[in-house]
Design an enzyme around this catalytic site. Structure first.
Site, short mmCIF file in Angstrom:
data_model
loop_
_atom_site.label_atom_id
_atom_site.label_comp_id
_atom_site.label_asym_id
_atom_site.label_seq_id
_atom_site.Cartn_x
_atom_site.Cartn_y
_atom_site.Cartn_z
N GLU A 72 54.11 3.01 39.27
CA GLU A 72 54.96 2.73 38.10
C GLU A 72 55.89 1.56 38.40
O GLU A 72 56.66 1.61 39.36
CB GLU A 72 55.76 4.01 37.80
CG GLU A 72 56.59 3.94 36.56
CD GLU A 72 57.16 5.31 36.19
OE1 GLU A 72 56.55 6.36 36.51
OE2 GLU A 72 58.24 5.33 35.58
N ARG A 113 64.20 -0.83 28.79
CA ARG A 113 63.36 -1.07 29.95
C ARG A 113 61.93 -0.72 29.57
O ARG A 113 61.68 0.25 28.83
CB ARG A 113 63.78 -0.20 31.15
CG ARG A 113 65.13 -0.56 31.69
CD ARG A 113 65.17 -1.95 32.29
NE ARG A 113 64.50 -2.00 33.58
CZ ARG A 113 64.31 -3.14 34.24
NH1 ARG A 113 64.71 -4.29 33.73
NH2 ARG A 113 63.69 -3.13 35.41
N ARG A 132 72.89 20.11 44.60
CA ARG A 132 73.06 21.52 45.00
C ARG A 132 73.32 21.65 46.48
O ARG A 132 72.71 20.92 47.27
CB ARG A 132 71.78 22.32 44.75
CG ARG A 132 71.29 22.35 43.37
CD ARG A 132 70.16 23.38 43.27
NE ARG A 132 69.57 23.24 41.96
CZ ARG A 132 68.42 22.64 41.73
NH1 ARG A 132 67.70 22.18 42.75
NH2 ARG A 132 67.97 22.53 40.51
#
Ligand code: UDP
Length: 366
Positions: A299, A248, A175
């Site tokens: 993660e 994955r 944007r």
């Protein structure tokens, strides 16, 4: 006892299917390999915090029908996902918007940002992006690509950006206004009370057997129902006979910290190659939590191998072609419906899973 449907997997697809079947007076038996329902939207309570055990899930949709549907099972809060990206010691807002460009280049107007991007890709002459790298470069230019996309994507997917499909990067809005909302969708939020409660409500009154691995007990389970809804991996269903689809996997290092606020945001992405994890989730911020402690999850992404949890299908040409061959096989099944992220080998968002399940149920039962 015989059932109308044997549903394999108590995740979102299976749970919606079970709810819809029951609503139409059908009987279902749901079998689930794990010791809990809700699939990857399952949350675990740690010190009053809903911990997204299988990765952060933020519900967003532009589909009013799906939004009204999930609101039957939960009220949603007003959380708006606005991740922050850390590249070395630089901090940027995501998705790519005027805040990102202003920080990157010290500029303030959309035209300045567009001019810089255009100047950085002028010599590449990309007309139709052929892969993720070309797609990213043509959208945001070289600086943003190098700092915020390349390292993150190669960690997340374990592949060079040139070897990945361009649609992956098109998930993110771009944007030229100052707006850090990660999604363009009309509706967004986190269910008050957590995601697991949605699955509980969907499965109310349905027989669920936990800790049952369908593929190991096929011979006993198949005769129990007229039709099967299978939401596991389609290649495993066929014992990988045409080859192994790539996925994955993700691993989380979760810890509770004796502090109220660790990173000031639910999601911080680590976009440089050197940091081994892709992001840190601070779960309480999804729900504006005021608990005295906090829980974070680092993660780590890795290539899936047999025995791991499959998370993301790697939808490149090679795998999609193999999936099509499995899909052909599955069309020959008279009484098995394949659904969900693993059953359809698709990088599905939650709203699309619900929509697909509802469509399938209508085709099947109406
Ligand atoms: N991505 C990136 N940098 C970021 C965040 C995302 O390059 O800081 C890319 C990356 O390739 C990722 C893709 O955008 O796989 C889609 O990101 P999304 O946040 O939608 O992934 P998910 O939350 O489903 O893992």
């Amino acid at each position: 006892m015989r059932y109308d449907y044997l549903i394999v997997g108590a995740g979102l697809y299976g749970a919606v299917f079970a709810y819809e079947a029951r609503k139409r007076g059908k009987t279902c038996l749901v079998v689930e390999k794990r010791g809990h329902i809700a699939g990857n939207i399952y949350c675990e309570d740690i010190s009053g915090i809903h911990v997204h055990k299988y990765g952060a899930h933020i519900f967003h949709t532009s589909d009013k029908k799906v939004w009204d549907y999930v609101n039957q099972f939960a009220e949603f809060n007003n959380y708006i996902n606005s991740p922050v990206a850390k590249y070395k010691d630089e901090l940027y807002n995501l998705p790519f918007n005027m805040n990102t460009f202003s920080k990157m280049w010290g500029i303030s107007t959309p035209q300045e940002a567009k001019d810089i991007i255009a100047s950085q890709i002028a010599d590449l002459h990309i007309t139709e992006p052929q892969n993720l790298e070309e797609q990213a470069l043509s959208l945001v230019g070289r600086d943003v690509y190098e700092k915020l996309i390349k390292g993150y994507t190669e960690k997340q997917w374990g592949r060079d950006c040139k070897d990945l499909p361009s649609f992956i990067i098109k998930r993110l809005p771009l944007r030229f206004i100052y707006d850090n909302n990660y999604f363009n969708d009309r509706y967004q939020g986190i269910p008050i009370g957590g995601y697991t409660a949605i699955a509980e409500k969907l499965l109310e009154g349905v027989e669920v057997r936990l800790g049952v691995d369908y593929l190991r007990h096929r011979d006993e389970l198949d005769p129990l129902a007229d039709r099967i809804v299978y939401t596991g991996m389609i290649d495993e269903f066929y014992d990988y006979k045409l080859g192994v689809l790539e996925y994955r996997s993700v691993r989380f290092e979760t810890e509770e910290l004796e502090m109220e606020n660790y990173q000031g945001n639910a999601v911080v992405n680590y976009t440089d190659r050197e940091i081994p994890y892709t992001r840190i989730i601070e779960h309480k911020h999804f729900e504006f939590g005021k608990q005295p402690t906090t829980v974070i999850s680092r993660e780590y992404s890795s290539e899936w191998k047999k025995g791991d949890e499959p998370y993301y299908p790697v939808n490149n040409d090679k795998n999609n072609a193999l999936y099509e061959r499995y899909r052909e096989l599955s069309r020959q099944e008279n009484n098995v419906i394949f659904g969900g992220r693993l059953g359809e080998y698709k990088y599905y968002d939650m709203d699309k899973v619900i929509s697909a399940a509802l469509t399938r149920c209508a085709e099947e039962m109406d």
